[in-house]
Design a protein around this motif. Structure first.
Motif, PDB file in Angstrom:
ATOM      1  N   TYR A 146       0.855  -1.179   0.000  1.00  0.00           N
ATOM      2  CA  TYR A 146       0.000   0.000   0.000  1.00  0.00           C
ATOM      3  C   TYR A 146       0.891   1.228   0.000  1.00  0.00           C
ATOM      4  CZ  TYR A 146      -3.333  -3.481   1.659  1.00  0.00           C
ATOM      5  OH  TYR A 146      -4.112  -4.611   1.777  1.00  0.00           O
ATOM      6  N   SER A 180      -1.615  -0.924  -3.943  1.00  0.00           N
ATOM      7  CA  SER A 180      -2.844  -0.161  -3.734  1.00  0.00           C
ATOM      8  C   SER A 180      -2.477   1.262  -3.336  1.00  0.00           C
ATOM      9  CB  SER A 180      -3.691  -0.810  -2.632  1.00  0.00           C
ATOM     10  OG  SER A 180      -4.966  -0.215  -2.551  1.00  0.00           O
ATOM     11  N   GLY A 210      -4.608  -1.016  -7.367  1.00  0.00           N
ATOM     12  CA  GLY A 210      -5.898  -0.727  -6.762  1.00  0.00           C
ATOM     13  C   GLY A 210      -5.889   0.568  -5.990  1.00  0.00           C
ATOM     14  N   HIS A 212      -7.244   2.341  -2.111  1.00  0.00           N
ATOM     15  CA  HIS A 212      -7.800   2.251  -0.758  1.00  0.00           C
ATOM     16  C   HIS A 212      -8.161   3.685  -0.374  1.00  0.00           C
ATOM     17  CE1 HIS A 212      -7.984   0.361   3.391  1.00  0.00           C
ATOM     18  NE2 HIS A 212      -8.138   1.653   3.627  1.00  0.00           N
ATOM     19  N   CYS A 232      -9.418   1.703 -12.729  1.00  0.00           N
ATOM     20  CA  CYS A 232      -9.179   0.875 -11.539  1.00  0.00           C
ATOM     21  C   CYS A 232     -10.197  -0.255 -11.473  1.00  0.00           C
ATOM     22  CB  CYS A 232      -9.267   1.739 -10.288  1.00  0.00           C
ATOM     23  SG  CYS A 232      -8.912   0.821  -8.763  1.00  0.00           S
ATOM     24  N   ARG A 234      -9.670  -2.679  -8.740  1.00  0.00           N
ATOM     25  CA  ARG A 234      -9.436  -3.247  -7.414  1.00  0.00           C
ATOM     26  C   ARG A 234      -9.761  -2.173  -6.377  1.00  0.00           C
ATOM     27  NH1 ARG A 234      -5.512  -7.040  -4.770  1.00  0.00           N
ATOM     28  NH2 ARG A 234      -5.287  -6.304  -2.625  1.00  0.00           N
ATOM     29  N   ASP A 236     -10.603  -1.382  -2.120  1.00  0.00           N
ATOM     30  CA  ASP A 236     -10.707  -1.738  -0.710  1.00  0.00           C
ATOM     31  C   ASP A 236     -11.899  -1.000  -0.110  1.00  0.00           C
ATOM     32  OD1 ASP A 236      -8.294  -2.929  -1.266  1.00  0.00           O
ATOM     33  OD2 ASP A 236      -7.221  -2.028   0.419  1.00  0.00           O
TER      34      ASP A 236
END
Length: 300
Positions: A146, A180, A210, A212, A232, A234, A236
């Protein structure tokens, strides 16, 4: 419909709650997520219990979950279970814990945030990422990095798309496959989310990239759609948006609610593979956690 990977994040939702959620309840919740069709779950973290008491039972949670014969029927059906680590000790614990299929590490591009959270320099953090890659590959586990503060920081530190792009190029060079981008403080506008994602995605051919995101509830859908329309696939999220964002300075900023992600992506033509009808008991469980273990009750 385009396939979208949805990563449910109970760990992120729970870790800041002041009252300890019993181990058995956490296990029951994770089982319910799996039964509802969630295939990717950010479930536990391996950090100091002195700093994050809520995660002090991560090994026991995973022991109970992994030993459950009805959590999943075959290896093929087994979900991806992500365990977050912030140092080598956490890595050792995670690799020794049955059921943790993927290790997650928050790499901060903010020097202040990195020092405050992990007491590491940039060089030390990069050495740790290289070790994570080596050790997870040897153990046949996944790894997701991340990028914290990917959309800017509140510390007046240098930031720009070129810093994010350079970080992604480095991660690509050391063969990281999943990354992410995290809006840690929840201040990114939909335009910034779209512009940054479009601007850096060409640097990561071969990497699953991704987001988040954190957001006020009323801004969540436009942020989700901005990322989706930028390419995008993906995301969270956390059911009901449980989990605050202590760095945002706004009590209404927190995790984006999974049910909002499902609705927004459905409108855009994406398919996260989750039946909204299956969410009803999970939403009830999540609201029970909110009422029992979040004091004062968190505002949605």
């Amino acid at each position: 419909m385009e396939t979208v990977k949805l990563v449910e994040c109970p760990r992120d939702a729970w870790q800041g709650l002041p009252d300890f959620i019993p181990t058995e309840y956490k296990v029951a919740y994770l089982k319910a997520l799996i039964a509802a069709g969630f295939k990717h779950i950010d479930a536990v973290s391996f950090v100091s219990p002195k700093h994050v008491k809520q995660m002090s039972d991560s090994e026991e949670v995973m022991r109970q979950l992994a030993s459950s014969t009805h959590a999943w029927s075959t290896d093929r059906d087994a979900p991806e279970i992500i365990g977050i680590v912030v140092n080598e000790k956490g890595l050792e614990r995670a690799l020794a814990t049955p059921g943790v299929t993927t290790i997650g590490y928050p790499y901060s591009i903010s020097a202040y945030f990195r020092r405050a959270n992990a007491n590491m320099s940039r060089a030390e953090s990069r050495r740790l990422v290289a070790k994570l890659k080596k050790e997870t590959t040897a153990a046949k586990r996944g790894l997701v990095i991340y990028i914290s503060m990917a959309f800017g920081n509140p510390y007046d530190e240098p930031w720009g798309p070129e810093i994010v792009a350079e970080t992604l190029e480095w991660l690509k060079d050391i063969r990281i496959n999943t990354v992410s981008l995290a809006d840690t403080v929840g201040t990114a506008s939909p335009q910034l989310i779209a512009d940054l994602y479009r601007g850096v995605k060409d640097h990561v051919a071969g990497i699953e990239l991704g987001v988040h995101l954190h957001s006020r509830p009323e801004n969540a859908e436009e942020k989700i759609l901005a990322a989706y329309e930028a390419g995008c696939r993906r995301f969270d999220s956390a059911l009901t948006g449980l989990g605050g964002c202590p760095f945002a300075g706004d009590t209404l900023v927190g995790n984006i609610a999974t049910e909002n992600v499902l609705a927004a992506i459905g409108k855009a033509g994406g398919d996260p593979g989750i039946d909204s009808v299956a969410l009803a008991p999970l939403l009830q469980m999540t609201n029970e956690i909110r009422s029992k273990y979040a004091h004062p009750p968190m505002v949605q």
